[in-house]
Design a protein around this motif. Structure first.
Motif, mmCIF file in Angstrom:
data_model
loop_
_atom_site.group_PDB
_atom_site.id
_atom_site.type_symbol
_atom_site.label_atom_id
_atom_site.label_comp_id
_atom_site.label_asym_id
_atom_site.label_seq_id
_atom_site.Cartn_x
_atom_site.Cartn_y
_atom_site.Cartn_z
ATOM 1 N N GLN A 93 0.828 -1.212 0.000
ATOM 2 C CA GLN A 93 0.000 0.000 0.000
ATOM 3 C C GLN A 93 0.864 1.264 0.000
ATOM 4 N N ARG A 166 -8.205 -2.664 -5.905
ATOM 5 C CA ARG A 166 -8.627 -1.277 -5.703
ATOM 6 C C ARG A 166 -7.822 -0.314 -6.580
ATOM 7 N N GLU A 172 -9.664 2.970 -6.827
ATOM 8 C CA GLU A 172 -9.998 3.563 -5.537
ATOM 9 C C GLU A 172 -8.716 3.809 -4.748
ATOM 10 N N VAL A 174 -6.281 3.503 -1.552
ATOM 11 C CA VAL A 174 -6.062 2.406 -0.606
ATOM 12 C C VAL A 174 -5.396 2.977 0.635
ATOM 13 N N THR A 175 -6.043 2.793 1.768
ATOM 14 C CA THR A 175 -5.524 3.291 3.035
ATOM 15 C C THR A 175 -4.843 2.165 3.805
ATOM 16 N N ASP A 178 -7.403 -0.274 4.800
ATOM 17 C CA ASP A 178 -7.743 -1.216 3.725
ATOM 18 C C ASP A 178 -6.711 -2.340 3.654
ATOM 19 N N ARG A 181 -7.265 -4.684 6.566
ATOM 20 C CA ARG A 181 -8.452 -5.518 6.351
ATOM 21 C C ARG A 181 -8.146 -6.646 5.367
#
Length: 195
Positions: A93, A166, A172, A174-175, A178, A181
């Motif tokens: 990420q 994502r 999208e 992505v944090t 995320d 998770r």
């Protein structure tokens, strides 16, 4: 008498200069803006040399990925499988979120979608990263946190796949949440015997 071949030398300097220029061009212009001519100019290597050795943009990307595959990756060691898997997912990420590294990584993926040579090089790169990351799974098995039957490579793939989905399918952001998770879902699947 055969000339003695020196390790490194001019050939290694040329390769490194071209690789660094390739990465810089990818960071600035992406895959669509990458040209052999610009890499040659930026690297200070004559374009005929670049064409002769790398042949095309795809050759430049393949070589850069091949060299990147050999670089070590900072594998997390938090003492728990949860922390380690989250750490691996966060590495992916944060790599894409990095203003310098992110565009290059995205360009590699874009190139792989358009070139079989780049796709093969990216596959090799990911195989190396999965093998390096599998260490977190093997340590978890040794600590008794996971069954010995878990497929380490599949667990790593499952932990990072949602990040790529994502980024490259739904586009999208992505944090870290995320990434956590995704790692937690993969770990739950491994503990349930799915992986």
């Amino acid at each position: 008498m055969e000339p003695i071949k020196r390790p490194g030398g001019r050939s290694a300097r040329v390769r490194d200069a071209v690789r660094q220029a390739t990465l810089a061009e990818l960071a600035e212009k992406g895959y669509g803006g990458l040209t052999v001519e610009n890499v040659a100019e930026r690297s200070g290597v004559h374009k005929t040399t670049v064409y002769r050795r790398w042949g095309s943009v795809e050759g430049l990307i393949s070589d850069a990925l091949e060299l990147a595959r050999e670089e070590p990756w900072p594998i997390p060691d938090t003492g728990t499988v949860e922390g380690d898997l989250r750490g691996v997912a966060r590495l992916v990420q944060s790599g894409f979120a990095d203003p310098e590294e992110g565009p290059v990584s995205s360009a590699f993926v874009a190139a792989a979608m358009q070139s079989p040579d780049a796709a093969a090089a990216l596959h090799g790169f990911f195989q190396a990263r999965h093998e390096q990351s599998a260490l977190v799974v093997r340590r978890a098995v040794d600590r008794g946190e996971l069954p010995g039957t878990v497929d380490a490579h599949e667990l790593i793939r499952a932990a990072v796949a949602p990040i790529y989905y994502r980024l490259f399918v739904t586009h999208e952001p992505v944090t870290e949440a995320d990434a956590d998770r995704a790692a937690d879902a993969a770990l739950a699947a491994a503990r349930a015997g799915v992986l």
